[in-house]
Design an enzyme around this catalytic site. Structure first.
Site, PDB file in Angstrom:
ATOM      1  N   CYS A  56     -21.818 -19.821  22.871  1.00 51.45           N
ATOM      2  CA  CYS A  56     -21.206 -18.498  23.036  1.00 51.45           C
ATOM      3  C   CYS A  56     -21.922 -17.476  22.175  1.00 51.45           C
ATOM      4  CB  CYS A  56     -19.723 -18.548  22.682  1.00 51.45           C
ATOM      5  SG  CYS A  56     -18.883 -16.965  22.887  1.00 51.45           S
ATOM      6  N   CYS A 116     -19.583 -14.887  20.622  1.00 55.60           N
ATOM      7  CA  CYS A 116     -18.848 -15.399  19.465  1.00 55.60           C
ATOM      8  C   CYS A 116     -19.730 -15.481  18.227  1.00 55.60           C
ATOM      9  CB  CYS A 116     -18.293 -16.791  19.763  1.00 55.60           C
ATOM     10  SG  CYS A 116     -17.383 -16.952  21.307  1.00 55.60           S
ATOM     11  N   ASP A 117     -20.952 -15.986  18.384  1.00 55.18           N
ATOM     12  CA  ASP A 117     -21.758 -16.381  17.233  1.00 55.18           C
ATOM     13  C   ASP A 117     -23.043 -15.588  17.034  1.00 55.18           C
ATOM     14  OD1 ASP A 117     -19.886 -18.397  16.756  1.00 55.18           O
ATOM     15  OD2 ASP A 117     -20.926 -19.800  18.072  1.00 55.18           O
TER      16      ASP A 117
END
Length: 313
Positions: free
Chosen positions: A129, A132-133
């Site tokens: 992701c 997300c990261d």
């Protein structure tokens, strides 16, 4: 109310349902807490100025749901009958559940390459992701593995943080939409490696995590190593909807269809929220939002059903 799944969507639905007096029972499934329990640093969930841990966040959500009256069940549903209300579901130990309304929040899992080194380095440089990261790789060198829309979108997104993004694809052409390909090829921060597949995610010394990828040429079999700080596997997601095939309408990718702007499925009294119905955003905060929607939709459904029953007397 019966809620299947205990990630952000399911637990948010439970919180709202409990406060509305709908006596929610949450069947936690095979991964209590959902995908966030496999995530370490979380920096994009509202309300926390410092980085928090995914498992801790889910523990707090569950504790909040229980505090307001939701009941948790350690079980996995293996059979459903949605042909009439009350709905009937059976757990893998034989427990029979009956409910007036059902909320499906079983989520979706990222597809992985299946390498042992990939599993070992998840959360230590290997992710599925970018949204997300990606923030954690500011100014660092990253690679995206895949050739569809997801991979191209992840690569383009990562250019917000990294000046050096490599897209790795095992074929000599992409499956992504042409407009996305055009943006990818025109971007100066992205290069593409064709006919390559990841043979190994390379661990650094000590606690360094991912430091390189060993790439195998799909034509010659030759192996080369490229240095990277982050590797993003972007080969799609698999929604956990096998149990509901033939019971509710699914789209061509297996996600549950809902009426736009609601969480209503094709079966009155059955609602879907979180990643099981959302293949675009797939974020904890959007999952929680649709969990709230599911509880409110269910409350409205029950109120209308009660009204109709009284009117018929």
């Amino acid at each position: 109310m019966l809620i299947l799944g205990s990630g952000p969507a399911g637990l948010t639905a439970a919180i709202y349902a409990a406060r509305a007096g709908m006596a929610p029972i949450v069947v936690q499934g095979i991964q209590p807490g959902g995908q966030l329990t496999t995530t370490t640093d979380v920096e994009n969930y509202p309300g926390f100025r410092d980085v928090i841990q995914g498992p801790w966040l889910m523990e707090e959500m569950q504790a909040q749901a229980e505090h307001v009256g939701a009941q948790m069940m350690w079980d996995t549903i293996v059979e459903v009958d949605l042909s009439r209300r009350p709905f009937r579901l059976i757990g893998d130990g034989g427990t029979v559940y009956s409910c007036d309304v059902l909320v499906i929040a079983t989520g979706a899992q990222a597809k992985w390459l299946g390498l042992e080194s990939e599993q070992r380095l998840r959360g230590q440089g290997v992710s599925a992701c970018a949204t997300c990261d990606g923030f954690f790789y500011r100014g660092k060198k990253v690679a995206v593995i895949g050739g569809g829309n997801t991979a191209v979108e992840e690569a383009l997104y990562l250019t917000n943080h990294s000046h050096d993004v490599t897209l790795i694809h095992r074929r000599d052409s992409l499956r992504a939409e042409k407009i996305l390909q055009k943006r990818l090829f025109a971007h100066p921060q992205i290069k593409v490696l064709w006919n390559k597949e990841v043979a190994e995610f390379v661990h650094g010394d000590g606690n360094r995590g991912l430091v390189a990828l060993d790439l195998k040429d799909t034509r010659s079999g030759a192996v080369e190593r490229i240095d990277v700080d982050g590797g993003f596997v972007a080969i799609g997601h698999h929604p956990a909807t096998e149990l509901f095939q033939g019971h509710v309408d699914l789209d061509e990718d297996g996600y549950i269809k809902v009426t736009p702007g609601t969480t209503n499925t094709s079966v009155p009294g059955v609602f879907a929220c979180g990643d099981v119905m959302d293949k675009i955003y797939r974020q904890a905060v959007t999952a929680a939002g649709t969990g709230c929607m599911a509880a409110l939709d269910a409350e409205r459904f029950l109120a209308e059903a009660d009204y109709e029953a009284l009117a018929a007397e």
